[in-house]
Design an enzyme around this catalytic site. Structure first.
Site, PDB file in Angstrom:
ATOM      1  N   HIS A 116       0.822  -1.205   0.000  1.00 27.77           N
ATOM      2  CA  HIS A 116       0.000   0.000   0.000  1.00 27.77           C
ATOM      3  C   HIS A 116       0.864   1.267   0.000  1.00 27.77           C
ATOM      4  CE1 HIS A 116      -3.139  -2.912   1.212  1.00 27.77           C
ATOM      5  NE2 HIS A 116      -3.875  -2.141   0.446  1.00 27.77           N
TER       6      HIS A 116
ATOM      7  N   HIS B  88      -2.417  -5.504  -6.451  1.00 29.00           N
ATOM      8  CA  HIS B  88      -2.571  -6.764  -5.733  1.00 29.00           C
ATOM      9  C   HIS B  88      -4.012  -7.252  -5.794  1.00 29.00           C
ATOM     10  CE1 HIS B  88      -3.181  -3.543  -2.739  1.00 29.00           C
ATOM     11  NE2 HIS B  88      -4.022  -4.369  -2.157  1.00 29.00           N
TER      12      HIS B  88
ATOM     13  N   CYS C 107     -14.655  -7.140   2.598  1.00 32.50           N
ATOM     14  CA  CYS C 107     -13.635  -6.819   1.607  1.00 32.50           C
ATOM     15  C   CYS C 107     -12.264  -7.060   2.233  1.00 32.50           C
ATOM     16  CB  CYS C 107     -13.757  -5.387   1.115  1.00 32.50           C
ATOM     17  SG  CYS C 107     -14.175  -4.162   2.356  1.00 32.50           S
TER      18      CYS C 107
ATOM     19  N   HIS D 130      -8.211  -9.385   1.252  1.00 28.33           N
ATOM     20  CA  HIS D 130      -7.236  -9.944   0.322  1.00 28.33           C
ATOM     21  C   HIS D 130      -7.140 -11.453   0.519  1.00 28.33           C
ATOM     22  CE1 HIS D 130      -5.908  -5.852   1.535  1.00 28.33           C
ATOM     23  NE2 HIS D 130      -5.857  -5.698   0.233  1.00 28.33           N
TER      24      HIS D 130
ATOM     25  N   GLU E 299     -14.720 -11.431   9.672  1.00 27.60           N
ATOM     26  CA  GLU E 299     -15.140 -10.040   9.831  1.00 27.60           C
ATOM     27  C   GLU E 299     -16.571  -9.901  10.332  1.00 27.60           C
ATOM     28  OE1 GLU E 299     -14.579  -7.647   6.326  1.00 27.60           O
ATOM     29  OE2 GLU E 299     -12.451  -8.096   6.215  1.00 27.60           O
TER      30      GLU E 299
ATOM     31  N   GLU F  36      -4.018   2.583  -2.614  1.00 32.66           N
ATOM     32  CA  GLU F  36      -4.748   1.333  -2.829  1.00 32.66           C
ATOM     33  C   GLU F  36      -4.784   1.079  -4.326  1.00 32.66           C
ATOM     34  OE1 GLU F  36      -5.452  -1.503  -1.494  1.00 32.66           O
ATOM     35  OE2 GLU F  36      -7.135  -0.966  -0.227  1.00 32.66           O
TER      36      GLU F  36
ATOM     37  N   GLU G 275      -5.803  -2.157  -6.554  1.00 33.20           N
ATOM     38  CA  GLU G 275      -6.304  -3.517  -6.429  1.00 33.20           C
ATOM     39  C   GLU G 275      -6.980  -4.011  -7.693  1.00 33.20           C
ATOM     40  OE1 GLU G 275      -7.178  -3.985  -1.697  1.00 33.20           O
ATOM     41  OE2 GLU G 275      -8.899  -3.499  -2.968  1.00 33.20           O
TER      42      GLU G 275
END
Length: 174
Positions: A28, A34, A69, A71, A89, A114, A116
């Site tokens: 980041h 990513h 949300c 990774h 989460e 960010e 992504e």
């Protein structure tokens, strides 16, 4: 920081081909592309489940976003990661379907970037989430008309990726 999340992210090219891994904060800081995932969840009233990120998250703390949300790990698919993180989460899992992906890049006030390739999934859940307080400050189900109006009137209250998801993918439901 995400205590229950992975420390590394999977670096990819624009075609989602794996290039390696990198420590999440470093990725980041450098703005490296990513792999990520986002899960949209609707209830039987076609209301979307959204959550407010914990204020002490390293970026976008205190902003509203989609149900889950994060990774995926190197050894798991985006779908497997999404199912794992939904439980970590939000305290539940449900079946999800892949509906698309997009790439975005944005800079934050704290200097992080960010960048992504975000895999988007949709699912249905009617129960009461049991959120992890290290990840989630609040949650609610909200109708799409009300959500879109609030995003239009107060865009600063929502994450960048979530606004794109609502614009491009929120017509989907299960």
């Amino acid at each position: 920081m995400e205590l229950t999340g992975t420390k590394d992210v999977v670096l990819v090219d624009e075609n989602d081909q794996v290039l390696g891994t990198m420590e999440k904060l470093q990725a980041h800081q450098e703005g490296r592309l990513h792999r990520a995932f986002s899960v949209i969840v609707f209830n039987d009233n076609d209301e979307m489940l959204i959550h407010k990120r914990a204020s002490d998250k390293y970026h976008c703390g205190g902003l509203w976003t989609n149900a889950c949300c994060s990774h995926p790990r190197l050894d798991e698919s985006p779908k497997e990661g999404a199912l794992r993180r939904m439980q970590e989460e939000m305290g539940f899992t449900t079946s999800i379907e892949y509906i698309g992906q997009f790439i975005y890049k944005t800079s934050f006030e704290n200097g992080l970037i960010e960048h992504e390739l975000d895999h988007v999934f949709v699912g249905r859940f009617n129960g009461e989430p049991i959120p992890n307080s290290e990840e989630v400050e609040d949650f609610k189900y909200i109708g799409m008309d009300e959500l879109k109006k609030d995003i239009e009137n107060s865009p600063q209250n929502y994450t960048v990726w979530f606004k794109k998801i609502v614009e491009d993918y929120a017509v989907w439901s299960v």
